[in-house]
Design an enzyme around this catalytic site. Structure first.
Site, PDB file in Angstrom:
ATOM      1  N   PHE A  15      17.798  59.859  -0.143  1.00  0.00           N
ATOM      2  CA  PHE A  15      18.787  59.851  -1.220  1.00  0.00           C
ATOM      3  C   PHE A  15      19.783  61.013  -1.050  1.00  0.00           C
ATOM      4  O   PHE A  15      20.981  60.800  -0.823  1.00  0.00           O
ATOM      5  CB  PHE A  15      18.024  59.914  -2.548  1.00  0.00           C
ATOM      6  CG  PHE A  15      18.831  60.274  -3.762  1.00  0.00           C
ATOM      7  CD1 PHE A  15      20.048  59.655  -4.020  1.00  0.00           C
ATOM      8  CD2 PHE A  15      18.369  61.225  -4.667  1.00  0.00           C
ATOM      9  CE1 PHE A  15      20.794  59.978  -5.144  1.00  0.00           C
ATOM     10  CE2 PHE A  15      19.099  61.550  -5.791  1.00  0.00           C
ATOM     11  CZ  PHE A  15      20.320  60.937  -6.027  1.00  0.00           C
ATOM     12  N   ASP A  35      15.342  61.644  10.632  1.00  0.00           N
ATOM     13  CA  ASP A  35      14.469  61.165   9.552  1.00  0.00           C
ATOM     14  C   ASP A  35      13.287  60.446  10.183  1.00  0.00           C
ATOM     15  O   ASP A  35      13.449  59.792  11.219  1.00  0.00           O
ATOM     16  CB  ASP A  35      15.259  60.181   8.657  1.00  0.00           C
ATOM     17  CG  ASP A  35      14.716  60.113   7.248  1.00  0.00           C
ATOM     18  OD1 ASP A  35      13.534  59.754   7.094  1.00  0.00           O
ATOM     19  OD2 ASP A  35      15.471  60.432   6.305  1.00  0.00           O
ATOM     20  N   ASN A  36      12.100  60.555   9.581  1.00  0.00           N
ATOM     21  CA  ASN A  36      10.968  59.777  10.107  1.00  0.00           C
ATOM     22  C   ASN A  36      10.807  58.463   9.351  1.00  0.00           C
ATOM     23  O   ASN A  36       9.920  57.673   9.647  1.00  0.00           O
ATOM     24  CB  ASN A  36       9.666  60.582  10.080  1.00  0.00           C
ATOM     25  CG  ASN A  36       9.196  60.879   8.674  1.00  0.00           C
ATOM     26  OD1 ASN A  36       9.857  60.510   7.700  1.00  0.00           O
ATOM     27  ND2 ASN A  36       8.054  61.532   8.546  1.00  0.00           N
ATOM     28  N   ASP A  60       9.993  62.914  13.386  1.00  0.00           N
ATOM     29  CA  ASP A  60       9.251  63.608  12.329  1.00  0.00           C
ATOM     30  C   ASP A  60       9.343  65.110  12.603  1.00  0.00           C
ATOM     31  O   ASP A  60       8.836  65.591  13.629  1.00  0.00           O
ATOM     32  CB  ASP A  60       7.789  63.130  12.374  1.00  0.00           C
ATOM     33  CG  ASP A  60       6.954  63.733  11.263  1.00  0.00           C
ATOM     34  OD1 ASP A  60       7.300  64.836  10.769  1.00  0.00           O
ATOM     35  OD2 ASP A  60       5.942  63.111  10.892  1.00  0.00           O
ATOM     36  N   SER A  79      11.750  65.597   3.034  1.00  0.00           N
ATOM     37  CA  SER A  79      10.520  65.764   2.249  1.00  0.00           C
ATOM     38  C   SER A  79      10.366  64.607   1.279  1.00  0.00           C
ATOM     39  O   SER A  79      11.366  64.150   0.730  1.00  0.00           O
ATOM     40  CB  SER A  79      10.546  67.059   1.422  1.00  0.00           C
ATOM     41  OG  SER A  79       9.364  67.162   0.639  1.00  0.00           O
ATOM     42  N   LYS A  95       2.979  69.206   5.068  1.00  0.00           N
ATOM     43  CA  LYS A  95       3.385  69.531   6.442  1.00  0.00           C
ATOM     44  C   LYS A  95       4.898  69.663   6.608  1.00  0.00           C
ATOM     45  O   LYS A  95       5.375  70.542   7.310  1.00  0.00           O
ATOM     46  CB  LYS A  95       2.843  68.462   7.416  1.00  0.00           C
ATOM     47  CG  LYS A  95       1.356  68.645   7.701  1.00  0.00           C
ATOM     48  CD  LYS A  95       0.786  67.502   8.512  1.00  0.00           C
ATOM     49  CE  LYS A  95       1.260  67.510   9.947  1.00  0.00           C
ATOM     50  NZ  LYS A  95       0.646  66.406  10.723  1.00  0.00           N
ATOM     51  N   LYS A 109      17.181  79.635  14.903  1.00  0.00           N
ATOM     52  CA  LYS A 109      17.170  80.915  15.636  1.00  0.00           C
ATOM     53  C   LYS A 109      17.653  80.696  17.065  1.00  0.00           C
ATOM     54  O   LYS A 109      18.515  81.420  17.571  1.00  0.00           O
ATOM     55  CB  LYS A 109      15.744  81.459  15.613  1.00  0.00           C
ATOM     56  CG  LYS A 109      15.498  82.718  16.385  1.00  0.00           C
ATOM     57  CD  LYS A 109      14.118  83.276  16.011  1.00  0.00           C
ATOM     58  CE  LYS A 109      13.626  84.227  17.062  1.00  0.00           C
ATOM     59  NZ  LYS A 109      12.792  83.567  18.082  1.00  0.00           N
ATOM     60  N   ALA A 118      16.246  72.926   1.428  1.00  0.00           N
ATOM     61  CA  ALA A 118      16.183  72.326   0.092  1.00  0.00           C
ATOM     62  C   ALA A 118      14.890  72.747  -0.581  1.00  0.00           C
ATOM     63  O   ALA A 118      13.811  72.292  -0.226  1.00  0.00           O
ATOM     64  CB  ALA A 118      16.244  70.810   0.204  1.00  0.00           C
ATOM     65  N   TYR A 149       3.390  69.682  -3.131  1.00  0.00           N
ATOM     66  CA  TYR A 149       4.855  69.820  -3.032  1.00  0.00           C
ATOM     67  C   TYR A 149       5.258  71.238  -3.416  1.00  0.00           C
ATOM     68  O   TYR A 149       5.969  71.920  -2.678  1.00  0.00           O
ATOM     69  CB  TYR A 149       5.498  68.808  -3.971  1.00  0.00           C
ATOM     70  CG  TYR A 149       7.009  68.745  -3.925  1.00  0.00           C
ATOM     71  CD1 TYR A 149       7.677  68.372  -2.764  1.00  0.00           C
ATOM     72  CD2 TYR A 149       7.772  69.019  -5.063  1.00  0.00           C
ATOM     73  CE1 TYR A 149       9.071  68.282  -2.738  1.00  0.00           C
ATOM     74  CE2 TYR A 149       9.154  68.927  -5.040  1.00  0.00           C
ATOM     75  CZ  TYR A 149       9.805  68.565  -3.876  1.00  0.00           C
ATOM     76  OH  TYR A 149      11.176  68.467  -3.853  1.00  0.00           O
TER      77      TYR A 149
END
Ligand code: UDP
Length: 330
Positions: A15, A35-36, A60, A79, A95, A109, A118, A149
């Protein structure tokens, strides 16, 4: 070679991620989406796949992340983000906030890229002060259903700050409050898609608890603008972005009934464990430092969102995997 600014957006098919992809494409960036697809949906970025300045990796981020070439910015938005998702996929939730963040900080880095992560109002848990300023440390139950979460996001903030102070990585942390708009998943169990979906299907609206708990809903375009400004600011401490217009869930249900014209009523179901009683962002910092505040009223935003949900194919509206999410409560 790479003259255009290049940005990696994780959670690109989700979203918020997909709206961020749209914004950075509009600003003429080269956007790398990742995106997974566990909770993301390719339909959200289908319109971008044909563009020359967009590419997509089905990956992932809890595994080692690499993208070829230079990278100027990273937005880490991968997430699961609804309480039902945390209950269904708790380990992945932990994870992606921890290992995923570590991988992306490592990439930042390596590439000397600025990274914005986020975070969430969930770092405040079930807050005992209202509104919540950034200085508030929160009231979180680490072993409750939302702990997977909340604690992943708290760890994410700690890790991000450590990379900033120890490795001198340029970091930004946004704490996102309840956000809504087109491309929310109709079956993610969150209150807005739940209520609108129920109204469209002619079902009663399921209010959890007595409905006196509060939330403050921000329209997605306002949120994206806040994130955009934060990324290009020099502010490294966490910053709340959200709409301070607070409302009880019962009042919210009444608004949805009025908006949709449904003849159905509200029915009351048990309150999920650790459901926060109140939530409202203190946005004094965003106002002062970014010159930002939300512009879109709930009435306007809800109208756009309702039109979006109504425009979905009937099969999607009807085929909601779990209409009664209370079976996931514990
Ligand atoms: N809620 C509700 N009915 C539903 C889904 C959610 O009353 O069908 C309530 C939920 O208990 C919470 C609020 O609405 O108090 C917002 O829930 P949501 O899952 O959208 O997000 P949260 O802010 O809790 O992360």
């Amino acid at each position: 070679m790479f003259k255009q600014k290049r940005i990696l957006i994780t959670g690109a098919a989700g979203f918020l991620g997909s709206h961020l992809c749209d914004r950075f494409i509009k600003e003429d960036f080269y956007v790398i989406g990742m995106d997974n697809l566990i909770t993301g949906d390719l339909r959200n970025i289908e319109h971008l796949l044909k563009l020359e300045n967009f590419e997509f990796y089905h990956h992932d981020v809890t595994n080692f992340v690499h993208t070829p070439g230079k990278l100027d910015y990273i937005l880490h938005f991968a997430s699961p983000a609804s309480p039902i998702d945390y209950l269904k996929i708790p380990i992945q939730t932990l994870k992606v906030g921890s290992l995923g963040t570590h991988n992306l900080l490592g990439l930042a880095k390596e590439k000397k890229a600025r990274i914005l992560v986020a975070s969430t109002s969930e770092v405040y848990g079930d807050p005992n002060i209202n509104p919540q300023p950034e200085e508030y440390w929160g009231n979180v139950n680490p072993v409750g259903p939302r702990g997977v979460y909340d604690e992943a996001k708290r760890f994410q903030e700690a890790m991000t700050m450590a990379y900033h102070t120890f490795h001198k990585v340029e970091t930004r942390i946004v704490r996102i409050f309840n956000t809504y708009g087109p491309r929310m998943r109709l079956n993610d169990g969150r209150v807005l898609p739940a209520f609108i979906g129920q109204a469209i299907r002619g079902e009663d609206l399921t209010v959890f608890g007595d409905g006196l708990q509060t939330r403050s809903f921000c329209y997605v375009d306002d949120l994206v603008e806040g994130i955009y400004r934060l990324l290009f600011s020099d502010y490294v401490q966490p910053m709340n972005i959200g709409n301070p217009d607070e409302i009880t869930i019962k009042e919210f249900g009444e608004e949805i009934i009025k908006l949709t014209g449904t003849k159905q009523k509200m029915i009351f179901k048990p309150l999920p464990t650790d459901d926060p009683k109140q939530r409202r962002p203190d946005i004094a910092k965003a106002r002062k430092i970014l010159g930002w505040e939300p512009k879109i009223s709930r009435a306007e935003g809800l109208k756009i969102t309702y039109e979006y949900f109504k425009s979905l194919p009937k099969a999607i509206i009807e085929k909601i995997e779990h209409k009664d999410f209370t079976k996931y409560h514990r």
